[in-house]
Design a protein around this motif. Sequence first.
Motif: not given
Lengths: 202, 202
Positions: A148-157, A169-179
């Motif tokens: 939550v804090e990381g997302e808020t910080t990203a939004y602020y920046i 731009s925001r790095i992608a979040h999704g299924i980890p490779v090999g997961g």
Amino acid sequence: MQLSDSLNQLIEALRCQPGIGPKSAQRIAFHLLERDRKGGTQLGSALTKAMTAIGHCQTCRTFCEQPQCDICLSTKRQDSGTLCVVESPTDVLAIEQTGQYLGLYFVLMGHLSPIDGIGPKEIGLDVLEQKLSQGGINEVILATNPSVEGETTAYYIAQLCHKNNVGASRIAHGIPVGGELDLVDGRTLMHAFSGRRVVTQE
Amino acid sequence: MQLSDSLNQLIEALRCQPGIGPKSAQRIAFHLLERDRKGGTQLGSALTKAMTAIGHCQTCRTFCEQPQCDICLSTKRQDSGTLCVVESPTDVLAIEQTGQYLGLYFVLMGHLSPIDGIGPKEIGLDVLEQKLSQGGINEVILATNPSVEGETTAYYIAQLCHKNNVGASRIAHGIPVGGELDLVDGRTLMHAFSGRRVVTQE
């Protein structure tokens, strides 16, 4: 049996390390005294030296013994025009280990957390804004943690970037490779769906 | 990213602690630098101080900052006439925490292990024999660990005692209090049977 003062102080001091409780601290103290006094002495001087010698890079705030770190001093990196914002120096280490990113970094040393008294200034956003207004940066990659804090910080920046006409731009979040899909939590799966990309015909 | 020299040295030095691998060492180093520089500095000086200040008691060989430890200096303990032989100072600590034993100690700082070049002299048995021959000790309680080396060491010290006409006894091995019979290993169970005691009629 009363332990000697120095020994008690050592056991107490060892507990400043994360994951080391009273029992582990005692075990480590006795191990060093019984079997590895040389290692203990080396650790003592390494700690004393590191705590005074290691400061922060003036430009990107990562740990550094010189005024500026090697990455900030590299002209090749400066020419890239990209700046990756991360929360901690360990994140820089992890990204550098991939060997794929060749731009600059900005290390927040934390994230926005008004409840703990950590505002924009405490994580160096004044320094970042100055850097953005000076020009030379075309894109800011927001690589804060997906908390939550990381997302808020990203939004602020991101807002700061828009104000200075710099792309964000925001790095992608999704299924980890090999997961495995069925072992991934719901929020990650949701991110994976909302961040889906069109498969182009070749 | 090249880590700075002091940081690399610190991470390497932290690994002298048992149970701390490369990943934990890195985590601890970054934690101390980011969040607890005061703790890190204190740990550094505590280590430096302890490694030089803490020596061994001349009489019982335990860790001690003075020539003799508090237990050896106590006349009440000297009058008891019992001497408990243990492998390490942590064993003294464990026995003292029970509050039931009020005699002297002798700390071997290891056990006989000819394959590693550890003979009687290395574990201070010359000092122990001198102490036994001086008189004043009526019973030696052998509290070495129930390992092969510990048993061998206990047997060797029992021989020394007999030579000097001092009684020797071995601490009991059996089912731990609160332990469950079916969860105890076979060797312990065997010890519990062979060490059984007659239940007297009241």
